[in-house]
Write a protein that holds these residues in place. Structure first.
Motif, PDB file in Angstrom:
ATOM      1  N   GLU A   1      -0.062  -2.606  -3.723  1.00 24.68           N
ATOM      2  CA  GLU A   1       0.101  -1.901  -2.578  1.00 24.68           C
ATOM      3  C   GLU A   1       0.060  -2.968  -1.442  1.00 24.68           C
ATOM      4  N   ALA A   2      -0.926  -4.231  -1.525  1.00 21.25           N
ATOM      5  CA  ALA A   2      -1.122  -5.443  -1.373  1.00 21.25           C
ATOM      6  C   ALA A   2      -0.010  -6.675  -1.222  1.00 21.25           C
ATOM      7  N   GLY A   3       1.140  -5.987  -1.875  1.00 27.09           N
ATOM      8  CA  GLY A   3       1.929  -7.211  -1.913  1.00 27.09           C
ATOM      9  C   GLY A   3       1.569  -7.989  -2.913  1.00 27.09           C
ATOM     10  N   ILE A   4       1.054  -8.730  -3.948  1.00 32.17           N
ATOM     11  CA  ILE A   4      -0.237 -10.130  -4.004  1.00 32.17           C
ATOM     12  C   ILE A   4       0.637 -10.848  -4.995  1.00 32.17           C
ATOM     13  N   HIS A   5       1.018 -11.752  -5.132  1.00 33.36           N
ATOM     14  CA  HIS A   5       2.166 -12.152  -6.360  1.00 33.36           C
ATOM     15  C   HIS A   5       1.438 -13.894  -6.642  1.00 33.36           C
ATOM     16  N   GLU A   6       2.243 -14.730  -7.503  1.00 36.05           N
ATOM     17  CA  GLU A   6       2.242 -15.923  -7.650  1.00 36.05           C
ATOM     18  C   GLU A   6       1.859 -17.269  -6.415  1.00 36.05           C
ATOM     19  N   GLY A   7       0.878 -17.220  -6.785  1.00 36.04           N
ATOM     20  CA  GLY A   7       0.619 -18.421  -6.091  1.00 36.04           C
ATOM     21  C   GLY A   7      -0.621 -18.115  -4.911  1.00 36.04           C
TER      22      GLY A   7
ATOM     23  N   SER B   1      -6.439  -3.535   0.756  1.00 34.41           N
ATOM     24  CA  SER B   1      -5.321  -2.831   0.562  1.00 34.41           C
ATOM     25  C   SER B   1      -6.973  -2.289  -0.287  1.00 34.41           C
ATOM     26  N   LEU B   2      -7.407  -0.700  -0.557  1.00 35.93           N
ATOM     27  CA  LEU B   2      -9.059  -0.310  -1.465  1.00 35.93           C
ATOM     28  C   LEU B   2      -8.368   1.080  -1.468  1.00 35.93           C
ATOM     29  N   ALA B   3      -8.828   0.806  -3.070  1.00 39.03           N
ATOM     30  CA  ALA B   3      -8.714   2.385  -3.904  1.00 39.03           C
ATOM     31  C   ALA B   3     -10.077   3.206  -3.350  1.00 39.03           C
ATOM     32  N   VAL B   4      -9.638   4.799  -3.600  1.00 38.60           N
ATOM     33  CA  VAL B   4     -11.067   5.619  -3.431  1.00 38.60           C
ATOM     34  C   VAL B   4     -10.390   6.281  -4.078  1.00 38.60           C
TER      35      VAL B   4
ATOM     36  N   GLN C   1      -6.194  11.800  -9.404  1.00 40.45           N
ATOM     37  CA  GLN C   1      -6.268  11.145  -8.510  1.00 40.45           C
ATOM     38  C   GLN C   1      -6.637  10.277  -7.539  1.00 40.45           C
ATOM     39  N   VAL C   2      -6.147   9.185  -6.818  1.00 36.76           N
ATOM     40  CA  VAL C   2      -6.881   7.845  -6.275  1.00 36.76           C
ATOM     41  C   VAL C   2      -6.293   8.078  -5.005  1.00 36.76           C
ATOM     42  N   LEU C   3      -6.785   7.655  -3.788  1.00 40.63           N
ATOM     43  CA  LEU C   3      -6.327   7.164  -2.562  1.00 40.63           C
ATOM     44  C   LEU C   3      -6.558   5.954  -2.559  1.00 40.63           C
ATOM     45  N   ILE C   4      -5.364   5.028  -2.199  1.00 43.75           N
ATOM     46  CA  ILE C   4      -5.101   3.526  -2.208  1.00 43.75           C
ATOM     47  C   ILE C   4      -4.499   3.679  -0.266  1.00 43.75           C
ATOM     48  N   VAL C   5      -5.194   2.830   0.320  1.00 46.22           N
ATOM     49  CA  VAL C   5      -5.190   2.909   1.930  1.00 46.22           C
ATOM     50  C   VAL C   5      -5.142   1.569   1.938  1.00 46.22           C
ATOM     51  N   THR C   6      -4.415   0.873   2.567  1.00 45.04           N
ATOM     52  CA  THR C   6      -3.208  -0.521   2.690  1.00 45.04           C
ATOM     53  C   THR C   6      -2.657  -0.811   4.640  1.00 45.04           C
ATOM     54  N   GLY C   7      -3.918  -1.964   5.190  1.00 36.83           N
ATOM     55  CA  GLY C   7      -3.302  -2.143   6.340  1.00 36.83           C
ATOM     56  C   GLY C   7      -3.637  -3.685   6.881  1.00 36.83           C
TER      57      GLY C   7
END
Ligand SMILES: C[S@@+](CC[C@H](N)C(=O)[O-])C[C@H]1O[C@@H](n2cnc3c(N)ncnc32)[C@H](O)[C@@H]1O
Length: 278
Positions: A37-43, A145-148, A268-274
């Motif tokens: 969700e946070a689009g995290i990648h190498e580097g 990105s936050l998981a709750v 069940q978890v909600l992931i909220v991203t902005g």
């Protein structure tokens, strides 16, 4: 600020450290989804807020690799020390550590490519201030990105226990908006705070997964009754005989979620991203 709840987290730290390996396995699917969700990648350079004894920060450190880095933070010094120990054991050299509270992040503007938080936002005294700060330290366009937890009645990991303890200890309903595991359980609740904090392109993903680990119902109760400050407090008010009764009943109510004596709770978890606006 060192409130009562922070005192509770300090008391929890040694138990979170003790069970950290199992907790990492249990929530690995959620960590993967947060990374996605946070689009995290190498580097990349990533901030993890309220990392507890190190997750998801340390898994993200593996994902960004030696050309990237992760800053692992928590309000409680003992949690940060536990995370440092685990990073050493896993020979991770691209992790920085900082004890700090989510609403006063000691980092400059534009310091990170992304910021994440797993099961922390619901405990912040002022989530709006904390989310604004997470956006501030991100570069423009960087994701927060936050998981709750989604609702407790959808999560037997909680209700298998609460349906037993509520018969032994009076449990008044949580005050709306008060810090607690299910503060942002309603879809849209955390998303609206993230929007108010100034994030762009806010979206919410409902993640359904299984909380799995090679533990028995007895080990499950040992972990939950130690790591949860709320449960420790409830149990402290019971007699030794009642505590044994609670343990036996929880083990029974949780047993359907242990096929082959191995834990597997649907969750069940909600992931909220902005994003920080560009
Ligand atoms: C449920 S644990 C989650 C730990 C870890 N992220 C995980 O998912 O395993 C919540 C963590 O939030 C931390 N915490 C609570 N309030 C905080 C605050 N205001 N600022 C930063 N961390 C906080 C606690 O110390 C605790 O480690």
């Amino acid at each position: 600020m060192q409130s009562d709840s922070m005192h509770e987290w300090r008391e929890s730290a040694s138990y979170w450290e003790k069970h950290a390996r199992i907790i990492r396995a249990m929530f690995a699917p959620l960590t993967r989804a947060l990374i996605e969700e946070a689009g995290i990648h190498e580097g990349q350079t990533v901030l993890d807020v309220a990392s507890g004894p190190g997750e998801p920060a340390l898994t993200i450190a593996e994902a960004v690799g030696p050309s990237g880095s992760v800053t692992c933070t928590d309000a409680v010094a003992e949690m940060v020390i536990a995370a440092k120990g685990e990073a050493r054991r896993r020979a991770l050299t691209n992790v920085k550590f900082r004890q700090c509270e989510a609403d006063a992040l000691p980092f400059g503007d534009d310091s990170f490519d992304a910021a994440v938080c797993r099961f922390g936002a619901m405990f912040f005294p002022d989530p709006l201030v904390a989310l604004r700060d997470m956006l501030r330290v991100n570069r423009p366009g960087g994701a927060v990105s936050l998981a709750v937890w989604h609702r407790s009645d959808l999560n037997p990991y909680y209700y298998a226990i609460n349906q037993v303890t509520s018969r032994f200890v009076e449990t008044p309903p949580a005050e709306p908006g008060a810090p607690g595991a299910f503060r942002f359980a309603e879809p849209g609740a955390l998303a609206s705070v993230l929007r108010e904090a100034g994030a762009a392109d806010v979206r919410e993903r409902l993640l359904k997964f299984h909380i799995e680990a090679p533990i028995t119902p007895v080990e499950f109760w040992a972990m939950r009754s130690e790591t949860s400050g709320t449960l420790r407090e409830k149990l402290a008010g019971l007699s030794a005989k009642e505590r044994v009764g609670v343990a036996r009943e929880v083990e029974e109510s949780a047993r359907p979620f242990f096929p082959d004596d191995r834990m597997s709770f649907p969750a069940q978890v909600l992931i909220v991203t902005g994003k920080r606006p560009t």
